[in-house]
Scaffold this active site. Structure first.
Site, PDB file in Angstrom:
ATOM      1  N   ILE A  94       0.825  -1.208   0.000  1.00 48.49           N
ATOM      2  CA  ILE A  94       0.000   0.000   0.000  1.00 48.49           C
ATOM      3  C   ILE A  94       0.856   1.253   0.000  1.00 48.49           C
ATOM      4  CG2 ILE A  94      -0.238   0.045   2.522  1.00 48.49           C
ATOM      5  CD1 ILE A  94      -2.800   1.176  -0.171  1.00 48.49           C
ATOM      6  N   GLU A 171      -7.433  -2.281   5.552  1.00 48.12           N
ATOM      7  CA  GLU A 171      -7.429  -2.891   6.882  1.00 48.12           C
ATOM      8  C   GLU A 171      -6.238  -3.819   7.039  1.00 48.12           C
ATOM      9  OE1 GLU A 171      -7.746  -6.253   6.278  1.00 48.12           O
ATOM     10  OE2 GLU A 171      -8.207  -5.706   4.208  1.00 48.12           O
ATOM     11  N   GLY A 311      -5.617  -7.043   0.779  1.00 50.53           N
ATOM     12  CA  GLY A 311      -6.146  -6.058   1.721  1.00 50.53           C
ATOM     13  C   GLY A 311      -5.283  -4.810   1.724  1.00 50.53           C
ATOM     14  N   GLU A 312      -5.199  -4.155   2.871  1.00 53.14           N
ATOM     15  CA  GLU A 312      -4.400  -2.929   3.054  1.00 53.14           C
ATOM     16  C   GLU A 312      -4.976  -1.725   2.310  1.00 53.14           C
ATOM     17  OE1 GLU A 312      -0.295  -3.525   1.990  1.00 53.14           O
ATOM     18  OE2 GLU A 312      -0.092  -5.358   3.170  1.00 53.14           O
ATOM     19  N   GLY A 313      -6.038  -1.889   1.520  1.00 55.22           N
ATOM     20  CA  GLY A 313      -6.514  -0.818   0.670  1.00 55.22           C
ATOM     21  C   GLY A 313      -5.824  -0.780  -0.673  1.00 55.22           C
TER      22      GLY A 313
END
Length: 347
Positions: A94, A171, A311-313
């Site tokens: 990210i 997240e 994830g992580e955006g």
């Protein structure tokens, strides 16, 4: 908890936006999904000339009680805090994608089972040092859940005041796919078997075990509404995501939904206020098993399909340039009249 969320419907503006899009120097519909996104953002911002300002990715991190047993997660719980340090040090995916696309990145400790240094460059909104194990007891109390909603709402309000009108969510939390699976099953009424996936890399045997454990958890409880479901099955980071989505929509921000976990939070927010969906752009179709079914349930059209499941955006960060491009064509592309180009002939 009440959120003042208005529908973006405005027939007069919608007609103006459609005409503006259709009169650009292109065949009608030739820019496909970018036309839909440009129209949606115009409606969200209630203008024919929308703008993407100070786009920001916010990652909420939290730990889950069930992770301490290691039965549903191939990685230990400590990875959550280790990854928070990795975000701060700029070493995660990210970070790379945010830097590539000139995005602001904020990291929030929603409830990590670790005491971070006070001077670490994160937002300290810790509710507790991880949730309880919902195999034994509900994950959080109603007081904790409401506190998570309020704290994340305050974070979003501050970003709005600082000039952000477009926000993507990410997240981090070992075992949070288990919470998302339980929430998905609750809100979609699909069986756990249709919702559960590999998470951070379980093999077929691990998935089968995870399915069995989560089915037992799901059958143990009977939440009566969205907030009770979050208290029972959620994580502090997922509760904060829910509150953040609701507040961002109340503030008429463009909300970019990432993958499986963020969409589980969205399902919760939608149950609280169905107008939320009008403000959301879906970044991508995750490779996590349940996400495609979530998107189908929501009748959502994601911008990207890259088999991401990190994830992580990360999906949201990759989608923002396309969202920016949709606004730019609406504002800057010549029309047939201004370019002196002949439009389509009519029979």
């Amino acid at each position: 908890m009440t959120y003042l969320i208005e529908s973006i419907s405005n027939p007069e503006l919608e007609t103006k936006l459609k005409n503006k899009i259709n009169l650009k120097t292109k065949p009608i519909g030739a820019l496909g999904e970018l036309e839909r996104i440009a129209f949606q953002i115009g409606c969200i911002q209630q203008t024919e000339n929308p703008k993407i300002e100070n786009p920001t990715i916010v990652i909420f991190a939290g730990d889950h009680g069930i992770a301490t047993k290691g039965e549903v997660n191939p990685f230990p719980q400590e990875v959550t805090s280790q990854m928070v340090y990795n975000f701060v040090n700029g070493g995660a995916a990210i970070n790379i994608f945010s830097n590539t696309n000139n995005l602001n990145l904020k990291i929030v400790d929603a409830g990590v089972n670790h005491k971070f240094p006070e001077d670490l460059d994160i937002i300290n909104a810790k509710i507790d040092f991880g949730t309880k194990n919902y195999q034994d007891t509900p994950a959080m109390t109603l007081e904790q859940c409401n506190k998570a909603f309020n704290k994340s709402g305050d974070i979003i309000s501050k970003l709005k005041k600082e000039g952000t009108n477009t926000i993507g969510f990410g997240e981090m939390g070992i075992s949070n796919t288990s919470s998302a699976t339980l929430l998905m099953a609750y809100f979609t009424e699909m069986p756990i078997s249709a919702c559960v996936g590999s998470g951070t890399g379980l093999n077929s045997e691990g998935i089968s075990k995870k399915q069995h454990i989560l089915s037992e958890v799901y059958n143990k409880y009977n939440p009566q509404n969205a907030t009770e479901a979050m208290c029972t099955f959620g994580g502090f980071e997922i509760a904060m995501l829910t509150g953040a989505i609701l507040k961002a929509v109340e503030l008429k921000m463009v909300v970019i939904i990432d993958g499986f976990i963020v969409t589980a939070a969205l399902l919760t927010a939608l149950s609280i206020n169905p107008n939320v969906l009008e403000y959301c752009i879906f970044a991508h179709n995750s490779n996590e098993k349940g996400h495609t079914k979530m998107l189908e349930f929501l009748n959502a059209k994601p911008l990207l399909s890259l088999d991401l499941r990190l994830g992580e955006g990360t999906g949201a960060a990759l989608a923002i340039p396309l969202i920016q491009a949709s606004v730019n064509f609406l504002n800057d592309m010549a029309s047939f009249d201004t370019a002196g180009v002949s439009g389509e002939t009519k029979d």
